[in-house]
Design an enzyme around this catalytic site. Structure first.
Site, PDB file in Angstrom:
ATOM      1  N   ASP A 101      13.596  -8.835  11.446  1.00 20.37           N
ATOM      2  CA  ASP A 101      14.269  -8.366  10.224  1.00 20.37           C
ATOM      3  C   ASP A 101      15.727  -8.794  10.233  1.00 20.37           C
ATOM      4  OD1 ASP A 101      12.497  -5.959   8.740  1.00 20.37           O
ATOM      5  OD2 ASP A 101      12.047  -6.192  10.859  1.00 20.37           O
ATOM      6  N   ASP A 137       9.622  -7.800   4.124  1.00 21.41           N
ATOM      7  CA  ASP A 137       9.001  -6.754   3.322  1.00 21.41           C
ATOM      8  C   ASP A 137       7.619  -6.512   3.922  1.00 21.41           C
ATOM      9  OD1 ASP A 137       8.634  -4.956   1.188  1.00 21.41           O
ATOM     10  OD2 ASP A 137       7.520  -6.475   0.066  1.00 21.41           O
ATOM     11  N   ASP A 146      12.397  -4.427  -2.901  1.00 24.01           N
ATOM     12  CA  ASP A 146      10.959  -4.333  -2.667  1.00 24.01           C
ATOM     13  C   ASP A 146      10.126  -4.890  -3.814  1.00 24.01           C
ATOM     14  OD1 ASP A 146      11.026  -3.136  -0.127  1.00 24.01           O
ATOM     15  OD2 ASP A 146      11.291  -1.140  -0.978  1.00 24.01           O
TER      16      ASP A 146
END
Length: 318
Positions: free
Chosen positions: A44, A121, A263
């Protein structure tokens, strides 16, 4: 206005980030825990560092709104060094301090023109060797103008693994292998395509109201079981005509939850440019430039367009 440069920079950044993520995943990554109890990994952080570096170099005036920040990482030298090691596979001279600074370029504010990104994601999908997405979107005047999603674990019809979805407002949406090759224009499923008239939803039960989602799907006429999948890859499935509907309704346990813009922004434009429709559960459009969370919207409904009003009516009646 042409967004050719923005599109290409985002594509190159997403592909680079996807390479880093796959490299990390081969090592069986271990998750750290953020303050909100959600997982975060070396990938990430490394993905956000690479993307922010690329966007900031090409468009220094643009703010970047990313999911991660380097606050915890700066106080954990061992983890920061791991992130830096992976970033160095693509930027050999990167230093730990630079990597942390690049990550924090994602601490920008929503404005007239800005980028939003989710470096991974679907982190839980990433950890279990399932679906995840690297998602980047450019937002201007409250509207997504460019969206790029790299889905490294998603298989193409050819059997090749790794799909890249790209959309520019008014120019349509495309899909190709992350490794390159033929670019395919996307079109959502036709109303008479019974085989693909199905719906997708999150793997994680906490991400929605799966009981209500299934009830609405049945009310609309879907008979097949849902396809459950992590990440914005679900948007890619709808955009490419492999499903007609994706719903993310608020969980009964967290009815006041509001969605983060990163998102959904990239996925939303990919579906819309493929001919589909994206709204909240009440039929309202999604304003991506009002804040990091869509506080005035509840739930997400993504469809091929032709069934959208029927779905909204079923939701209203449920």
């Amino acid at each position: 206005m042409s967004y050719e440069r923005e599109k290409q920079v985002a594509i190159d950044a997403a592909i680079a980030a996807a390479k880093l993520c796959q490299e990390v995943r081969r090592e069986i990554p271990v998750a750290m825990e953020k303050i909100d109890k959600s997982p975060v990994t070396v990938a990430d952080y490394g993905s956000q560092a690479l993307i922010c570096k690329a966007l900031n170099a090409a468009f220094p005036e643009d703010a970047i709104v990313g999911e991660e920040d380097a606050t915890d990482l700066r106080s954990n030298a061992e983890q920061l060094q791991k992130v830096t090691h992976h970033v160095q596979s693509l930027v050999p001279d990167a230093t730990p301090e630079q990597v942390a600074d690049w990550i924090d370029c994602g601490n920008g504010d929503v404005g007239g023109r800005f980028w939003t990104l989710d470096p991974i994601d679907g982190t839980k999908g990433f950890l279990r060797q399932d679906q995840y997405a690297v998602a980047i979107a450019l937002i201007e005047d409250n509207e997504v103008k460019v969206g790029v999603m790299a889905c490294p674990a998603l298989k193409l019809e050819s059997g090749e693994e790794g799909a890249l979805f790209v959309a520019v407002r008014g120019e349509g949406a495309t899909m190709q292998a992350i490794s390159g090759g033929t670019v395919r224009s996307l079109q959502v499923v036709a109303a008479d395509d019974v085989e693909n008239m199905r719906f997708v939803e999150s793997v994680e039960a906490s991400h929605g109201d799966q009981s209500r989602q299934n009830a609405v799907a049945k009310a609309v006429g879907f008979t097949a079981e849902s396809r459950r999948m992590d990440s914005q890859a679900k948007y890619g499935i709808v955009a490419s005509g492999q499903a007609a509907l994706y719903m993310r309704l608020p969980s009964p346990k967290t009815p006041d939850y509001r969605e983060n813009i990163w998102d959904h922004a990239a996925g939303a434009i990919v579906v819309e440019e493929a001919g589909g429709r994206v709204t909240d559960m009440h039929g309202n459009s999604l304003p991506f430039g009002m804040g990091k969370k869509m506080v005035n919207n509840q739930g997400i409904v993504v469809s091929n367009g032709t069934i959208h009003d029927t779905v909204l009516k079923a939701l209203q009646d449920s």
